[in-house]
Scaffold this motif. Structure first.
Motif, mmCIF file in Angstrom:
data_model
loop_
_atom_site.group_PDB
_atom_site.id
_atom_site.type_symbol
_atom_site.label_atom_id
_atom_site.label_comp_id
_atom_site.label_asym_id
_atom_site.label_seq_id
_atom_site.Cartn_x
_atom_site.Cartn_y
_atom_site.Cartn_z
ATOM 1 N N LYS A 2 0.834 -1.205 0.000
ATOM 2 C CA LYS A 2 0.000 0.000 0.000
ATOM 3 C C LYS A 2 0.868 1.253 0.000
ATOM 4 C CE LYS A 2 -3.618 -1.896 2.972
ATOM 5 N NZ LYS A 2 -4.575 -2.235 1.956
ATOM 6 N N ASN A 3 0.393 2.296 -0.695
ATOM 7 C CA ASN A 3 1.000 3.613 -0.543
ATOM 8 C C ASN A 3 0.516 4.216 0.764
ATOM 9 O OD1 ASN A 3 2.543 3.903 -2.931
ATOM 10 N ND2 ASN A 3 0.676 4.258 -4.104
ATOM 11 N N ASN A 4 1.401 4.882 1.476
ATOM 12 C CA ASN A 4 1.053 5.548 2.728
ATOM 13 C C ASN A 4 1.183 7.053 2.532
ATOM 14 O OD1 ASN A 4 0.831 3.579 5.257
ATOM 15 N ND2 ASN A 4 2.229 2.695 3.771
ATOM 16 N N TYR A 5 0.066 7.750 2.715
ATOM 17 C CA TYR A 5 0.050 9.208 2.587
ATOM 18 C C TYR A 5 -0.008 9.819 3.985
ATOM 19 C CZ TYR A 5 -1.079 8.431 -2.344
ATOM 20 O OH TYR A 5 -1.045 8.030 -3.657
ATOM 21 N N VAL A 6 0.900 10.732 4.252
ATOM 22 C CA VAL A 6 0.935 11.430 5.546
ATOM 23 C C VAL A 6 0.524 12.872 5.292
ATOM 24 C CG1 VAL A 6 2.368 12.125 7.493
ATOM 25 C CG2 VAL A 6 2.753 9.912 6.392
ATOM 26 N N LEU A 7 -0.592 13.280 5.888
ATOM 27 C CA LEU A 7 -1.112 14.634 5.694
ATOM 28 C C LEU A 7 -0.960 15.388 7.010
ATOM 29 C CD1 LEU A 7 -3.241 12.362 4.238
ATOM 30 C CD2 LEU A 7 -3.791 14.466 3.039
ATOM 31 N N ILE A 8 -0.041 16.340 7.032
ATOM 32 C CA ILE A 8 0.320 17.016 8.282
ATOM 33 C C ILE A 8 -0.410 18.351 8.406
ATOM 34 C CG2 ILE A 8 2.224 17.975 9.642
ATOM 35 C CD1 ILE A 8 4.103 16.042 8.079
ATOM 36 N N ASP A 9 -1.161 18.494 9.494
ATOM 37 C CA ASP A 9 -1.833 19.751 9.828
ATOM 38 C C ASP A 9 -0.796 20.637 10.539
ATOM 39 O OD1 ASP A 9 -3.272 21.791 11.018
ATOM 40 O OD2 ASP A 9 -4.788 20.489 11.925
ATOM 41 N N TYR A 10 -0.040 21.411 9.755
ATOM 42 C CA TYR A 10 1.101 22.147 10.312
ATOM 43 C C TYR A 10 0.661 23.316 11.189
ATOM 44 C CZ TYR A 10 5.973 23.650 10.555
ATOM 45 O OH TYR A 10 7.233 23.967 11.012
ATOM 46 N N GLU A 11 -0.591 23.741 11.080
ATOM 47 C CA GLU A 11 -1.113 24.762 12.007
ATOM 48 C C GLU A 11 -1.227 24.174 13.410
ATOM 49 O OE1 GLU A 11 -3.964 27.994 9.764
ATOM 50 O OE2 GLU A 11 -4.877 26.149 10.451
ATOM 51 N N CYS A 112 -6.195 6.876 9.652
ATOM 52 C CA CYS A 112 -6.090 7.056 11.098
ATOM 53 C C CYS A 112 -5.531 8.445 11.373
ATOM 54 C CB CYS A 112 -5.217 5.977 11.747
ATOM 55 S SG CYS A 112 -3.468 6.165 11.401
ATOM 56 N N ARG A 113 -5.709 8.897 12.599
ATOM 57 C CA ARG A 113 -5.140 10.179 13.038
ATOM 58 C C ARG A 113 -4.108 9.911 14.117
ATOM 59 N NH1 ARG A 113 -6.073 13.825 17.299
ATOM 60 N NH2 ARG A 113 -7.806 12.558 18.066
ATOM 61 N N SER A 114 -2.944 10.534 13.996
ATOM 62 C CA SER A 114 -1.900 10.435 15.022
ATOM 63 C C SER A 114 -1.526 11.840 15.462
ATOM 64 C CB SER A 114 -0.670 9.715 14.463
ATOM 65 O OG SER A 114 -1.012 8.407 14.027
ATOM 66 N N LYS A 115 -1.136 11.981 16.732
ATOM 67 C CA LYS A 115 -0.803 13.314 17.249
ATOM 68 C C LYS A 115 0.589 13.769 16.860
ATOM 69 C CE LYS A 115 -3.980 12.966 21.135
ATOM 70 N NZ LYS A 115 -4.143 12.887 22.586
ATOM 71 N N ASP A 116 1.424 12.826 16.413
ATOM 72 C CA ASP A 116 2.771 13.175 15.968
ATOM 73 C C ASP A 116 3.266 12.094 15.015
ATOM 74 O OD1 ASP A 116 5.102 14.599 15.724
ATOM 75 O OD2 ASP A 116 5.748 14.365 17.800
ATOM 76 N N ILE A 117 4.342 12.387 14.310
ATOM 77 C CA ILE A 117 4.895 11.433 13.341
ATOM 78 C C ILE A 117 5.228 10.098 14.024
ATOM 79 C CG2 ILE A 117 6.852 10.978 11.770
ATOM 80 C CD1 ILE A 117 5.015 13.173 10.716
ATOM 81 N N GLY A 118 5.851 10.171 15.208
ATOM 82 C CA GLY A 118 6.262 8.956 15.923
ATOM 83 C C GLY A 118 5.110 8.098 16.396
ATOM 84 N N ASP A 119 3.868 8.643 16.353
ATOM 85 C CA ASP A 119 2.692 7.887 16.794
ATOM 86 C C ASP A 119 2.014 7.128 15.656
ATOM 87 O OD1 ASP A 119 3.004 8.786 19.409
ATOM 88 O OD2 ASP A 119 1.787 10.571 19.068
ATOM 89 N N ILE A 120 2.523 7.271 14.430
ATOM 90 C CA ILE A 120 1.939 6.522 13.306
ATOM 91 C C ILE A 120 2.050 5.030 13.636
ATOM 92 C CG2 ILE A 120 2.269 5.879 10.882
ATOM 93 C CD1 ILE A 120 3.100 8.783 10.339
ATOM 94 N N PRO A 121 0.916 4.297 13.635
ATOM 95 C CA PRO A 121 0.936 2.905 14.112
ATOM 96 C C PRO A 121 2.027 2.036 13.491
ATOM 97 C CG PRO A 121 -1.313 3.621 13.753
ATOM 98 C CD PRO A 121 -0.433 4.732 13.258
ATOM 99 N N MET A 122 2.221 2.093 12.171
ATOM 100 C CA MET A 122 3.201 1.195 11.557
ATOM 101 C C MET A 122 4.628 1.544 11.956
ATOM 102 S SD MET A 122 2.740 2.358 7.595
ATOM 103 C CE MET A 122 3.745 1.061 6.948
ATOM 104 N N LEU A 123 4.891 2.820 12.274
ATOM 105 C CA LEU A 123 6.231 3.197 12.748
ATOM 106 C C LEU A 123 6.432 2.721 14.181
ATOM 107 C CD1 LEU A 123 6.588 6.825 11.320
ATOM 108 C CD2 LEU A 123 7.585 4.713 10.430
ATOM 109 N N VAL A 128 8.804 -1.138 18.038
ATOM 110 C CA VAL A 128 8.625 -2.159 19.081
ATOM 111 C C VAL A 128 9.170 -3.505 18.607
ATOM 112 C CG1 VAL A 128 6.905 -3.445 20.415
ATOM 113 C CG2 VAL A 128 6.704 -0.979 20.204
ATOM 114 N N ALA A 129 8.969 -3.817 17.317
ATOM 115 C CA ALA A 129 9.466 -5.096 16.780
ATOM 116 C C ALA A 129 10.979 -5.178 16.894
ATOM 117 C CB ALA A 129 9.043 -5.248 15.322
#
Length: 200
Positions: A2-11, A112-123, A128-129
């Motif tokens: 899958k392609n993963n798109y990260v859309l950052i709300d920089y405000e 999904c929504r994450s509060k920061d880049i490091g919270d992206i589930p697959m990262l 953890v792996a």
């Protein structure tokens, strides 16, 4: 893949670094900048440049309540039409996105929504792996199984492959077997023959 798109709300979120988005997974990054935001940090600009054609700045048009949020929703709709199997990661602390994500999931769009880049589930799972304790791995497995509702793996073989996939195939067979034993020892599953019963 899958392609993963990260859309950052920089405000709403100004990530200190985008370095985690460079690696084995290819992320396409859209950085949404408010109409009155004059600059981004050097670290973010440098990381965006390093992502090359996978990075794009979007300066929104005009001000107003939720103006940036509507831009993100528009781009997700456009991208989902072009790439229906993609996964969309919204980076924002704004819970106003959650009804949109719920609707997208109902339409079979992965989001999904994450509060920061490091919270992206697959990262997080990848981290953890590689370095996480067994307890951290078991906690992630349990969270995943609970989310599945009635669609949990019914055989020991399927459970093992589910755990392997959850950790992006970074675990050995012995590590997966140890995690299955950990679930049994903690009373979360019982195994009769090849059949698994859950106590979550």
């Amino acid at each position: 893949m899958k392609n993963n798109y990260v859309l950052i709300d920089y405000e709403n979120v100004q990530p200190k670094s985008l370095a985690a988005l460079r690696g084995e997974h290819v992320f396409k990054v859209y950085l949404f900048v408010g109409a009155s935001q004059a600059k981004v940090t050097f670290e973010v600009a440098e990381a965006m440049q390093a992502l090359g054609e996978h990075a794009r700045y979007i300066k929104i048009s005009g001000n107003g309540p939720n103006a940036l949020d509507f831009h993100i929703a528009y781009y997700i709709g456009q991208l989902a039409a072009q790439d229906p199997n993609a996964f969309f990661h919204i980076i924002s602390k704004d819970s106003g996105f959650d009804p949109l994500i719920k609707h997208l999931k109902a339409q079979k769009v992965f989001a999904c929504r994450s509060k920061d880049i490091g919270d992206i589930p697959m990262l997080k799972v990848g981290h953890v792996a590689k370095a996480g304790k067994v307890e951290d791995k078991l906690a992630l497995i349990l969270a995943n199984l609970r989310q599945r509702g009635a669609a949990k793996p019914r055989s020991i073989k399927t459970l093992a492959s589910t755990i392997g996939a959850l950790f992006a195939k970074q675990l050995t067979e012995d590590e997966i077997s140890a995690l299955v034993e950990g679930l049994k020892d903690a009373g979360h599953i019982s195994v009769v023959g090849a059949k698994v019963t859950y106590y979550l």
